[in-house]
Write a protein that holds these residues in place. Sequence first.
Motif, PDB file in Angstrom:
ATOM      1  N   ILE A   1       0.983  -1.301   0.094  1.00 42.05           N
ATOM      2  CA  ILE A   1      -0.015   0.049   0.060  1.00 42.05           C
ATOM      3  C   ILE A   1       0.871   1.235  -0.097  1.00 42.05           C
ATOM      4  CG2 ILE A   1      -1.736   1.228   1.292  1.00 42.05           C
ATOM      5  CD1 ILE A   1      -2.819  -1.474   2.451  1.00 42.05           C
ATOM      6  N   ALA A   2       1.944   1.099   0.953  1.00 41.74           N
ATOM      7  CA  ALA A   2       2.898   2.414   0.682  1.00 41.74           C
ATOM      8  C   ALA A   2       3.456   2.460  -0.427  1.00 41.74           C
ATOM      9  CB  ALA A   2       3.833   2.283   1.729  1.00 41.74           C
ATOM     10  N   GLY A   3       3.873   1.385  -1.177  1.00 42.52           N
ATOM     11  CA  GLY A   3       4.265   1.544  -2.591  1.00 42.52           C
ATOM     12  C   GLY A   3       3.534   2.433  -3.390  1.00 42.52           C
ATOM     13  N   ALA A   4       2.219   1.835  -3.521  1.00 44.05           N
ATOM     14  CA  ALA A   4       1.356   2.373  -4.354  1.00 44.05           C
ATOM     15  C   ALA A   4       0.968   3.820  -4.193  1.00 44.05           C
ATOM     16  CB  ALA A   4      -0.030   1.528  -4.076  1.00 44.05           C
TER      17      ALA A   4
ATOM     18  N   ALA B   1       1.880   6.869  -6.664  1.00 43.00           N
ATOM     19  CA  ALA B   1       0.646   7.693  -7.040  1.00 43.00           C
ATOM     20  C   ALA B   1       1.036   9.097  -6.843  1.00 43.00           C
ATOM     21  CB  ALA B   1      -0.585   7.388  -6.391  1.00 43.00           C
ATOM     22  N   VAL B   2       1.796   9.601  -5.600  1.00 44.87           N
ATOM     23  CA  VAL B   2       2.169  10.830  -5.429  1.00 44.87           C
ATOM     24  C   VAL B   2       3.219  11.428  -6.410  1.00 44.87           C
ATOM     25  CG1 VAL B   2       3.139  12.328  -3.789  1.00 44.87           C
ATOM     26  CG2 VAL B   2       1.415  10.628  -2.990  1.00 44.87           C
ATOM     27  N   LEU B   3       4.206  10.221  -6.918  1.00 42.16           N
ATOM     28  CA  LEU B   3       5.401  10.728  -7.724  1.00 42.16           C
ATOM     29  C   LEU B   3       4.697  10.987  -9.071  1.00 42.16           C
ATOM     30  CD1 LEU B   3       8.018   8.359  -6.368  1.00 42.16           C
ATOM     31  CD2 LEU B   3       7.982  10.695  -6.077  1.00 42.16           C
ATOM     32  N   LEU B   4       3.691  10.220  -9.368  1.00 43.96           N
ATOM     33  CA  LEU B   4       3.083  10.306 -10.854  1.00 43.96           C
ATOM     34  C   LEU B   4       2.200  11.603 -10.915  1.00 43.96           C
ATOM     35  CD1 LEU B   4       2.168   9.066 -13.468  1.00 43.96           C
ATOM     36  CD2 LEU B   4       0.163   7.945 -12.392  1.00 43.96           C
TER      37      LEU B   4
END
Length: 275
Positions: free
Chosen positions: A9-12, A16-19
């Motif tokens: 979940i943290a990686g997702a 998403a934030v980086l995207l």
Amino acid sequence: MFLGYVLAIAGAVVGAVLLVASTFNPPLFAGLRMTAAAVTAPVSSGLAALGSAGATVTGAIDGWVFAHAENAAMKRELAVTRPLLMQARTIAYDNRRLRALLAVRDRTAQPVVAARLVSSTASSGRRFALLDAGRLHGIEIGMPVRGPDGLIGRVTETGPNAARVLLLSDTDSIVPVRRTRDGLPAIAAGRGDGLVDIRSVNTTNVRFDAGDVFVTSGTGGLYAPGAPVARVIASGADTVSARTFAHPDTLDFALVERPFIPVPPPAGLPTAAGR
């Protein structure tokens, strides 16, 4: 399992934030990208150099193997073609000699036979050659013998299938000759060393120049006029050395001719006209 769900979940969320950040603010990651490129560029360059060196070494090995194989193939081909080349040269040499001899035969009236010169004395004091034809082929003592380049000598002995030829360079050989440029009469006498002496006839202080060509004159009735005999080596007076045009040690075939003026039969014997 719980830890795995948390990390996923943290990686997702981070992705998403980086995207979203790269979409609305692209320069934000330029520094990160250049930092990563600065770190990875030396590694990529080293890997590229290693690949290029490997390709060079592989190419050199392949080239050496190919060159070695090609060299071996060329050596094998050369070994096969060398005998063929030698045979072709021999055939061409024989062809030139035979063509020249045929031309001589076509210009000569009633030649007796064309025979092979099987041997000649090139180093002794006496100069003779041996023909592989004799009385069975119509050869008689006294008949002139010619080669493609000029006069060789005359027959002195005959057997059933062999004949001995006295060469022009023998000390017992004397041939009446004339100079081609002015018809000056002379004598070509053998010296026994492979050369002949050109001697003036009935005159003194006759000048001979280097390169003077002498041919048979027809005097004496044995040799037909016009056959090449010798060329003067060095200038001189009265007597000079000359080299014969025909070299029996290099000839394969010779032409036996009839005497220019046949010798009359002995007295008391019937002639062809009186039969």
